[in-house]
Every structure is written in C-alpha cells, then in structure tokens.
Design a protein around this motif. Structure first.
Motif, PDB file in Angstrom:
ATOM      1  N   VAL A  79     -39.945  -0.417 -70.941  1.00 25.11           N
ATOM      2  CA  VAL A  79     -39.433  -1.689 -70.118  1.00 25.11           C
ATOM      3  C   VAL A  79     -37.887  -1.711 -70.489  1.00 25.11           C
ATOM      4  O   VAL A  79     -36.983  -2.129 -69.644  1.00 25.11           O
ATOM      5  N   ALA A  80     -38.055  -2.010 -71.961  1.00 28.02           N
ATOM      6  CA  ALA A  80     -36.811  -2.291 -72.281  1.00 28.02           C
ATOM      7  C   ALA A  80     -35.594  -1.312 -72.066  1.00 28.02           C
ATOM      8  O   ALA A  80     -34.448  -1.777 -71.747  1.00 28.02           O
ATOM      9  N   ASN A  81     -36.003  -0.171 -72.377  1.00 28.16           N
ATOM     10  CA  ASN A  81     -34.939   0.968 -72.059  1.00 28.16           C
ATOM     11  C   ASN A  81     -34.522   0.895 -70.719  1.00 28.16           C
ATOM     12  O   ASN A  81     -33.170   1.232 -70.216  1.00 28.16           O
ATOM     13  N   MET A  82     -35.456   0.608 -69.638  1.00 25.97           N
ATOM     14  CA  MET A  82     -35.121   0.420 -68.365  1.00 25.97           C
ATOM     15  C   MET A  82     -34.302  -0.647 -67.846  1.00 25.97           C
ATOM     16  O   MET A  82     -33.428  -0.394 -67.070  1.00 25.97           O
ATOM     17  N   LEU A  83     -34.568  -1.582 -68.669  1.00 26.87           N
ATOM     18  CA  LEU A  83     -33.559  -2.979 -68.511  1.00 26.87           C
ATOM     19  C   LEU A  83     -32.143  -2.810 -69.039  1.00 26.87           C
ATOM     20  O   LEU A  83     -31.182  -3.365 -68.322  1.00 26.87           O
ATOM     21  N   GLU A  84     -32.167  -1.728 -69.761  1.00 25.63           N
ATOM     22  CA  GLU A  84     -30.668  -1.531 -70.130  1.00 25.63           C
ATOM     23  C   GLU A  84     -29.730  -0.961 -69.173  1.00 25.63           C
ATOM     24  O   GLU A  84     -28.648  -1.154 -69.168  1.00 25.63           O
TER      25      GLU A  84
ATOM     26  N   ALA B 296     -47.534  -8.455 -52.946  1.00 30.05           N
ATOM     27  CA  ALA B 296     -46.240  -7.717 -52.915  1.00 30.05           C
ATOM     28  C   ALA B 296     -45.024  -8.623 -53.163  1.00 30.05           C
ATOM     29  O   ALA B 296     -44.337  -8.271 -53.964  1.00 30.05           O
ATOM     30  N   THR B 297     -45.357 -10.126 -52.934  1.00 35.25           N
ATOM     31  CA  THR B 297     -43.908 -10.934 -53.163  1.00 35.25           C
ATOM     32  C   THR B 297     -44.095 -11.238 -54.651  1.00 35.25           C
ATOM     33  O   THR B 297     -43.130 -11.701 -54.942  1.00 35.25           O
ATOM     34  N   ILE B 298     -45.290 -11.261 -55.201  1.00 33.42           N
ATOM     35  CA  ILE B 298     -45.334 -11.711 -56.572  1.00 33.42           C
ATOM     36  C   ILE B 298     -44.601 -10.689 -57.393  1.00 33.42           C
ATOM     37  O   ILE B 298     -43.817 -10.990 -58.415  1.00 33.42           O
ATOM     38  N   SER B 299     -44.522  -9.409 -56.857  1.00 26.78           N
ATOM     39  CA  SER B 299     -44.085  -8.359 -57.736  1.00 26.78           C
ATOM     40  C   SER B 299     -42.611  -8.573 -57.952  1.00 26.78           C
ATOM     41  O   SER B 299     -41.846  -8.197 -58.846  1.00 26.78           O
ATOM     42  N   TYR B 300     -41.930  -9.254 -56.697  1.00 25.15           N
ATOM     43  CA  TYR B 300     -40.461  -9.421 -57.151  1.00 25.15           C
ATOM     44  C   TYR B 300     -40.090 -10.896 -56.963  1.00 25.15           C
ATOM     45  O   TYR B 300     -39.081 -11.534 -56.604  1.00 25.15           O
ATOM     46  N   GLY B 301     -41.073 -11.809 -57.506  1.00 19.62           N
ATOM     47  CA  GLY B 301     -40.821 -13.186 -58.068  1.00 19.62           C
ATOM     48  C   GLY B 301     -41.124 -14.222 -56.928  1.00 19.62           C
ATOM     49  O   GLY B 301     -40.709 -15.236 -57.215  1.00 19.62           O
ATOM     50  N   TYR B 302     -41.528 -14.200 -56.058  1.00 20.28           N
ATOM     51  CA  TYR B 302     -41.956 -15.016 -55.109  1.00 20.28           C
ATOM     52  C   TYR B 302     -43.741 -15.222 -55.162  1.00 20.28           C
ATOM     53  O   TYR B 302     -44.250 -14.286 -55.233  1.00 20.28           O
TER      54      TYR B 302
ATOM     55  N   ALA C  70     -35.803 -26.991 -68.657  1.00 22.09           N
ATOM     56  CA  ALA C  70     -36.047 -25.735 -69.292  1.00 22.09           C
ATOM     57  C   ALA C  70     -37.528 -25.620 -69.510  1.00 22.09           C
ATOM     58  O   ALA C  70     -38.028 -24.497 -69.612  1.00 22.09           O
ATOM     59  N   VAL C  71     -37.965 -26.782 -69.599  1.00 22.37           N
ATOM     60  CA  VAL C  71     -39.309 -27.041 -69.939  1.00 22.37           C
ATOM     61  C   VAL C  71     -40.421 -27.607 -68.824  1.00 22.37           C
ATOM     62  O   VAL C  71     -41.505 -27.346 -68.591  1.00 22.37           O
ATOM     63  N   THR C  72     -39.852 -28.664 -68.090  1.00 22.93           N
ATOM     64  CA  THR C  72     -40.521 -29.318 -67.113  1.00 22.93           C
ATOM     65  C   THR C  72     -40.358 -28.708 -65.487  1.00 22.93           C
ATOM     66  O   THR C  72     -41.360 -28.978 -64.815  1.00 22.93           O
ATOM     67  N   ASP C  73     -39.291 -28.115 -65.393  1.00 18.98           N
ATOM     68  CA  ASP C  73     -39.044 -27.554 -63.950  1.00 18.98           C
ATOM     69  C   ASP C  73     -39.455 -26.251 -63.614  1.00 18.98           C
ATOM     70  O   ASP C  73     -38.996 -25.394 -64.575  1.00 18.98           O
ATOM     71  N   VAL C  74     -40.094 -25.820 -62.569  1.00 20.14           N
ATOM     72  CA  VAL C  74     -40.510 -24.610 -62.395  1.00 20.14           C
ATOM     73  C   VAL C  74     -39.608 -23.957 -61.091  1.00 20.14           C
ATOM     74  O   VAL C  74     -39.202 -24.834 -60.333  1.00 20.14           O
ATOM     75  N   ILE C  75     -39.503 -22.977 -61.227  1.00 22.52           N
ATOM     76  CA  ILE C  75     -38.989 -21.951 -60.356  1.00 22.52           C
ATOM     77  C   ILE C  75     -39.506 -20.933 -59.641  1.00 22.52           C
ATOM     78  O   ILE C  75     -40.325 -20.221 -60.462  1.00 22.52           O
ATOM     79  N   GLU C  76     -39.486 -20.370 -58.450  1.00 24.63           N
ATOM     80  CA  GLU C  76     -39.901 -19.007 -58.177  1.00 24.63           C
ATOM     81  C   GLU C  76     -38.676 -18.059 -58.547  1.00 24.63           C
ATOM     82  O   GLU C  76     -37.540 -18.109 -58.075  1.00 24.63           O
ATOM     83  N   PRO C  77     -38.910 -17.291 -59.581  1.00 18.71           N
ATOM     84  CA  PRO C  77     -37.871 -16.616 -60.388  1.00 18.71           C
ATOM     85  C   PRO C  77     -37.159 -15.486 -59.884  1.00 18.71           C
ATOM     86  O   PRO C  77     -35.998 -15.089 -59.980  1.00 18.71           O
ATOM     87  N   GLY C  78     -37.686 -14.906 -58.694  1.00 20.82           N
ATOM     88  CA  GLY C  78     -37.010 -13.916 -57.831  1.00 20.82           C
ATOM     89  C   GLY C  78     -37.080 -12.453 -58.764  1.00 20.82           C
ATOM     90  O   GLY C  78     -38.007 -12.212 -59.471  1.00 20.82           O
ATOM     91  N   SER C  79     -36.039 -11.812 -58.695  1.00 22.64           N
ATOM     92  CA  SER C  79     -36.132 -10.261 -59.150  1.00 22.64           C
ATOM     93  C   SER C  79     -36.164 -10.236 -60.754  1.00 22.64           C
ATOM     94  O   SER C  79     -36.566  -9.378 -61.422  1.00 22.64           O
ATOM     95  N   VAL C  80     -36.000 -11.317 -61.562  1.00 21.20           N
ATOM     96  CA  VAL C  80     -36.157 -11.323 -62.944  1.00 21.20           C
ATOM     97  C   VAL C  80     -37.768 -10.957 -63.220  1.00 21.20           C
ATOM     98  O   VAL C  80     -38.171 -10.666 -64.514  1.00 21.20           O
ATOM     99  N   MET C  81     -38.718 -11.347 -62.389  1.00 23.51           N
ATOM    100  CA  MET C  81     -40.072 -10.880 -62.422  1.00 23.51           C
ATOM    101  C   MET C  81     -40.464  -9.425 -62.129  1.00 23.51           C
ATOM    102  O   MET C  81     -41.388  -9.085 -62.516  1.00 23.51           O
ATOM    103  N   LYS C  82     -39.589  -8.566 -61.652  1.00 25.04           N
ATOM    104  CA  LYS C  82     -39.774  -7.254 -61.378  1.00 25.04           C
ATOM    105  C   LYS C  82     -40.230  -6.353 -62.667  1.00 25.04           C
ATOM    106  O   LYS C  82     -41.132  -5.673 -62.470  1.00 25.04           O
ATOM    107  N   PRO C  83     -39.673  -6.728 -63.901  1.00 20.40           N
ATOM    108  CA  PRO C  83     -39.881  -6.050 -65.206  1.00 20.40           C
ATOM    109  C   PRO C  83     -41.442  -6.229 -65.359  1.00 20.40           C
ATOM    110  O   PRO C  83     -42.173  -5.264 -66.140  1.00 20.40           O
ATOM    111  N   ILE C  84     -41.959  -7.365 -65.093  1.00 23.68           N
ATOM    112  CA  ILE C  84     -43.567  -7.574 -65.525  1.00 23.68           C
ATOM    113  C   ILE C  84     -44.412  -6.870 -64.596  1.00 23.68           C
ATOM    114  O   ILE C  84     -45.121  -6.173 -65.083  1.00 23.68           O
TER     115      ILE C  84
END
Length: 557
Positions: free
Chosen positions: A442-447, A389-395, A272-286
């Motif tokens: 953004v919080a309202n949209m995520l609901e 473009a790809t950064i917007s959806y987590g790549y 949870a602290v040491t390993d990185v991932i390309e998160p995918g769509s969880v980055m779209k709200p950012i």
C-alpha cells in the motif's frame, strides 16, 4: 471590696494557674498562620524548551474588620486596583464599591481584592502601608509559545488548576502541594519574622512532551497561511513520529491566547482530537489494504472503471473523469471511486470492518486528551451494500485527524499500530495490525499518488520521496450533503524509502474555486514535510532527482 477580691483572684488564676490562656491570647495577637504557595511543574517540549512555566506574583487581600476602621485609605487603594489612566469619577465609584464590599463582609477575616498583581502595583500597595491590607505570594502560569501551542497545552484558572489540554489531563501530576508556616507580625499586622515551618510546600512534577517546538511553529504558520489564503472556516495539522507514534506537532485554526482565553470557546477546541470528519478519499488506502489482505487482488490486478460511474442500490457513484481500465495501484493514483467500490464490494462487510477496526477507526486513540472523540464506524452487521461502497471512499465513516494519522502510521511503519503519545518516551507497545508485506504494498502504491500522474503531485517534497493520499469530501448538512461545502485533506508520510514522519492535513470549508485536497491540502503537506525533513535532519532519498538537479547545475556553470 468583694469586686476587688474577685478581680485579684481572677488575675492570680490566669497568671499562675491558667497560663496557657494568656499565652494563647498573646500569640494570637502577634503570630499568624499563613499558606506557602507551591510551584506547578514545568511543561517542556522534547528538547527541553519551556512551553508552560510558573512565575511568582503577589495578590492582595484584606481583613475587612481591620480595614473598615480606615475609610480614608480606601480611595488610594482603589486607584491602584483599576487600570492606569482610569478617570477620577470611575475611581471614586470603584472606591465606593470597595467600601460597600468591605462593610458587607466585616465579619470575615479574609477577602481577596485582586489576584496576580503586576510587580509595580504590588510595590505601590506595599508602600501605602494600610492596616488590614496584605500581600500574598502566588504563582501565575506563563506560556512562552502562546497560541502556537495553546490547543495542546491548554491553560489553568486563577487558582492554577488545569482547565484545558494537557494542563487538565495531567493536573494531578503538575500540581504541587501547598504548605504553611507561622509568622510574627508587628502592631500593623505586617510580617517581621518567620517563627515556625508547619508544612513545607511540595512543588509539582515536570512534564516533557513529545512536541518539537520548532516543528510546531512551522506547522502553525503554514496552516494559518493556508486557512487565510483559501478563506477556510478552520483547519488542523497533525505530525507523528512514524515509528513510535509520538506527536511531533499538532496545530489548529482558529486558535486562542492561553493568557486570556475569553468567553468564545469555539477557538479552544483541539479540533485534531475532538472534531470528526467524513474523510473522503484518504480512506481509500484502508479499503485497498483490506482487499490485498484478503487475497481479492494484487497491486497489478486490472480494474475496469468505464464509463466513469457505477450504480449501487439505485445510487450513482461517479469518478471525476472516465479513467477506463486501471490496475489496483491506478485506482489510488487516480482516486477512482468506481474502482475502489468494485474492489471493496468483493469483501464481506465483516472482513472490511475488521481491517478498519484494527487500524483504530471507531475507537479513541487512547491518548487521554480531554474530549477526544472516538469517531464513528458502525457495526458491520448493520451495513447495507451501498454503505459498504461509500465507506470504501470515505463516506459513512468518521474520524479525527489524529485517528487518520494513527492509521497512516500503520501503513508507514510496516503494519504496526501504536497509540499516539503526547509525552516523550511514553509510547505503548506496538500491535500487529496488518501484514507487513501488505503495508509495504500500500505504501508503494501511495507513492504514485504524488507523481505527476497522481492527484497529489503538489504534495511532493524536493529531494525526498513521499507517499500519501488526497481527499475531498462534501460536508453533511440537513437532508444530505452540501453541494458547495467541502473538507479538503491530505494524509501521507516520508521519506518513502524509510518513513520517519506522518503528516495529516485537514482544511474545513475552503472557499473559492480551489477546494480539492490536491489543490488545498497537498501544498500545505509539502510545506510542513519540507520543514520537518530539515528540522529533524532526515537525509534525502530521491537520488535520481538529486542527480538530475546536480547535473543541470554543473552543466550550467
């Protein structure tokens, strides 16, 4: 005659003129300086439940120059240093090895034989009463929660020095300072009386963590079940206090036994602290937060996603379905890659990068946890159009689960960034990261994502409104991305009306037909959040559903 006179003169000199010499020689034969072990500080959870404690044990050492004079005692001693039930021929071999070891070190005064004996074995050795064999008090670390907290707590080595986790990060705080004393020994060199305290031992200082052991157990159990159910390679769950950033739970699979870590270090990583991932769509709200912040759109702005794909710099970006005309909220609800790409490309690279950076991506969270990764957020000057473009959806951007939790906490608490903290009461001052109105929007949209119309309907929690985002990303491999290797994730918070808890779930490499974040990670989020609401005594906020359920119950009576 001359010899007698010389001896007499020497005796007179030693007994009358140089008494210090004889006194020193005498004291050396009946007084001994011995260390006093110090106690390492106790680590507890936020409610005072012990997570790491030190218990007194005894270790055996020998003075080879003394023991070598009693070879007949070596076999009985060796028999107590091997596991119970060891065959006779192996005991004999162990005795021979011990005798060889003693003979090779007969010029030394101190050699460890075995550390941290069980009380029974220590008493058996004491009863042997072997000249040159001594027992010394030490302390051994004990972890009541075992593998449930091992990635956070870590462990110490045989000398009680922190090796992993918070035991390593706070070693100087937890470690005490040993003392020493002089004792009187008998003819067998056994202690019979304490003569002088030279320096008192100073115990280590205690450490109260932000972790809630009850929530930690719950998260660990549910994560382990999910990893097994989906045949996943690994997984992580992070739970934060939405307001102050304190870590309430952090678990990983696979885990390890801190009492016997073994040689396989793969299970020791706090992923949870040491390993990185390309998160995918969880980055779209950012990306959407950046769009709102810079006035590109509002939640109701229409976005045309037909025909379900778009081509950027020769690369085709696709949606799961052709969603047609959506609004900005619908882009998150349906998790449209095409929609978020169109919106993000209306930003300058610097504008988009600035939002991501302010939410903590591209730098370590500052917890001080050993081996923490900073993730990757390349400088915007190096971005090409396709990369934006790809950064917007987590790549093209990577982050740890803890970094994702930190960013979602910003959305949950009205735009304030706080460093995650493992120590209760040590949270840092809040920094304004995004406008409070943008965060609430953004919080309202995520609901909407957790409604039946969204991709995260399985993340719902009975009687509570929750918000969040699913993520499913292909894993990078040699030459590109693996076609059938995925990371499933869900990041969210609740209750949506007044967020108290942020939870991020990451499942690495699920196998089988179910691999989407909404099918693998979202149900785990629901289970953890359901337990968190109960454990933390957070009142429900989904009043319409509660009223409907109450009406159904009354009508059925």
């Amino acid at each position: 005659m001359l010899c007698s006179v010389a001896l007499t003169a020497r005796a007179v000199y030693l007994q009358i003129m140089d008494t210090d010499f004889l006194q020193g020689q005498g004291e050396a034969r009946y007084m001994r300086k011995v260390p006093i072990a110090s106690t390492r500080g106790v680590i507890t959870d936020r409610n005072g439940e012990p997570l790491a404690v030190s218990t007194p044990v005894e270790s055996v050492w020998v003075n080879p120059s003394e023991l070598i004079e009693y070879p007949e005692k070596i076999k009985p001693l060796a028999a107590l240093l091997v596991p119970e039930g060891t065959p006779e021929h192996e005991i004999i071999r162990e005795a021979e090895e011990l005798e060889r070891k003693i003979a090779q070190r007969d010029d030394r005064k101190f050699v460890w034989l075995k550390r941290r004996l069980s009380p029974y074995i220590a008493e058996q050795i004491r009863e042997l009463d072997i000249h040159g064999v001594y027992l010394q008090k030490e302390y051994r670390r004990f972890y009541p929660a075992g593998e449930v907290t091992s990635h956070v707590i870590g462990f110490t080595n045989i000398d009680d020095v922190g090796q992993e986790g918070l035991e390593l990060a706070y070693d100087s705080w937890l470690a005490g300072r040993p003392g020493s004393k002089r004792i009187i020994v008998d003819l067998k060199r056994q202690a019979i009386k304490e003569a002088e305290l030279i320096e008192a031992a100073v115990p280590g200082q205690d450490l109260r963590l932000s972790i809630d052991k009850r929530l930690q157990y719950l998260a660990f159990r549910e994560l382990k079940r999910t990893v097994l159910q989906h045949g996943a390679r690994s997984g992580s769950v992070v739970v934060l206090d939405a307001d102050n950033g304190e870590v309430l739970a952090m678990v990983n699979q696979p885990s390890y036994n801190p009492h016997d870590p073994g040689q396989d270090t793969s299970g020791m990583r706090n992923r949870a602290v040491t390993d990185v991932i390309e998160p995918g769509s969880v980055m779209k709200p950012i990306a959407i937060a950046s769009v709102l912040e810079h006035g590109i759109a509002v939640p109701t702005t229409p976005v045309e996603t037909s025909p379900g794909y778009t081509v950027i710099s020769g690369h085709t970006i696709r949606d799961h379905n052709n969603y047609g005309l959506l609004d900005v909220t619908g882009v998150l609800t349906k998790s449209s890659n095409v929609g978020v790409t169109q919106l993000a490309l209306q930003l300058t690279p610097e504008q988009m990068w600035d939002t991501y950076s302010r939410l903590g991506f591209g730098e370590a969270t500052g917890t001080g946890f050993p081996g923490e990764s900073a993730g990757v957020l390349r400088n915007h000057r190096r971005w090409r159009r396709l990369e934006q473009a790809t950064i917007s959806y987590g790549y093209g951007v990577s982050a740890t689960p803890l970094q994702l939790a930190q960013a979602y906490a910003v959305i949950a608490n009205g735009g304030k960034l706080r460093q995650p903290a493992f120590i209760q009461g040590s949270s840092s001052p809040a920094i304004s990261a995004i406008d409070p109105e943008m965060a609430r929007a953004v919080a309202n949209m995520l609901e909407t994502v957790t409604t039946t119309a969204g991709t995260g309907s399985r993340a719902r929690v009975a009687n509570y409104r929750v918000a969040g985002k699913t993520g499913t990303s292909h894993k990078a491999s040699t030459g590109g991305y693996a076609a059938s290797s995925y990371v499933s994730s869900f990041a969210g918070f609740g209750p949506a009306s007044n967020p108290r808890v942020v939870c991020v779930v990451v499942i690495n490499d699920p196998t089988g037909e179910e691999y989407y974040g909404g099918l693998v990670a979202a149900p785990l989020f629901s289970d953890v959040m359901t337990g968190a609401m109960r454990i933390l005594n957070i009142p429900p906020d989904d009043y319409p559903t509660m009223l409907v359920n109450t009406g159904d119950s009354v009508g059925g009576q």
